[in-house]
Design a protein around this motif. Sequence first.
Motif, PDB file in Angstrom:
ATOM      1  N   TRP A  37       0.608  -1.220   0.115  1.00  0.00           N
ATOM      2  CA  TRP A  37      -0.149   0.321  -0.111  1.00  0.00           C
ATOM      3  C   TRP A  37       0.859   1.318   0.023  1.00  0.00           C
ATOM      4  CZ3 TRP A  37       0.975   3.508   3.935  1.00  0.00           C
ATOM      5  CH2 TRP A  37       1.191   3.446   5.172  1.00  0.00           C
ATOM      6  N   SER A  67       2.162   1.864  -3.684  1.00  0.00           N
ATOM      7  CA  SER A  67       0.800   2.233  -4.705  1.00  0.00           C
ATOM      8  C   SER A  67       1.108   3.705  -4.306  1.00  0.00           C
ATOM      9  CB  SER A  67       0.081   1.526  -4.207  1.00  0.00           C
ATOM     10  OG  SER A  67      -0.820   1.469  -5.022  1.00  0.00           O
ATOM     11  N   LEU A  68       0.816   4.140  -2.785  1.00  0.00           N
ATOM     12  CA  LEU A  68       0.096   5.516  -2.356  1.00  0.00           C
ATOM     13  C   LEU A  68       1.936   6.594  -2.860  1.00  0.00           C
ATOM     14  CD1 LEU A  68      -1.084   7.546  -0.476  1.00  0.00           C
ATOM     15  CD2 LEU A  68       0.947   6.929   1.143  1.00  0.00           C
ATOM     16  N   CYS A  69       3.406   5.711  -3.117  1.00  0.00           N
ATOM     17  CA  CYS A  69       4.819   6.437  -3.017  1.00  0.00           C
ATOM     18  C   CYS A  69       4.438   7.371  -5.004  1.00  0.00           C
ATOM     19  CB  CYS A  69       5.789   5.608  -3.024  1.00  0.00           C
ATOM     20  SG  CYS A  69       5.694   6.322  -1.350  1.00  0.00           S
ATOM     21  N   ASN A 114       1.388   7.182  -7.232  1.00  0.00           N
ATOM     22  CA  ASN A 114       0.364   7.603  -7.055  1.00  0.00           C
ATOM     23  C   ASN A 114       0.501   8.660  -6.919  1.00  0.00           C
ATOM     24  OD1 ASN A 114      -0.781   5.558  -7.985  1.00  0.00           O
ATOM     25  ND2 ASN A 114      -1.659   5.057  -6.961  1.00  0.00           N
TER      26      ASN A 114
END
Length: 64
Positions: free
Chosen positions: A3, A6-8, A10
């Motif tokens: 997660w 994915s956050l980085c 996005n």
Amino acid sequence: MPWFQSLCRNLGLAVHHVKHADTPPTHKQTVRHDTEEKQLNETTTLRRTTIEEIEVTRPAPEGN
């Protein structure tokens, strides 16, 4: 921690899209690349480089 990765990703894509928002693609072509060199003395060389380029930019599409 998938997660976080994915956050980085996005967040990076969001910043990229804000920085490069709707820039039309360009095409650059080098036409001429000249270098003149002159020896002034034993320790000094004068060098002049001239680069001529053509840049073609497509107009942005109209609309919202």
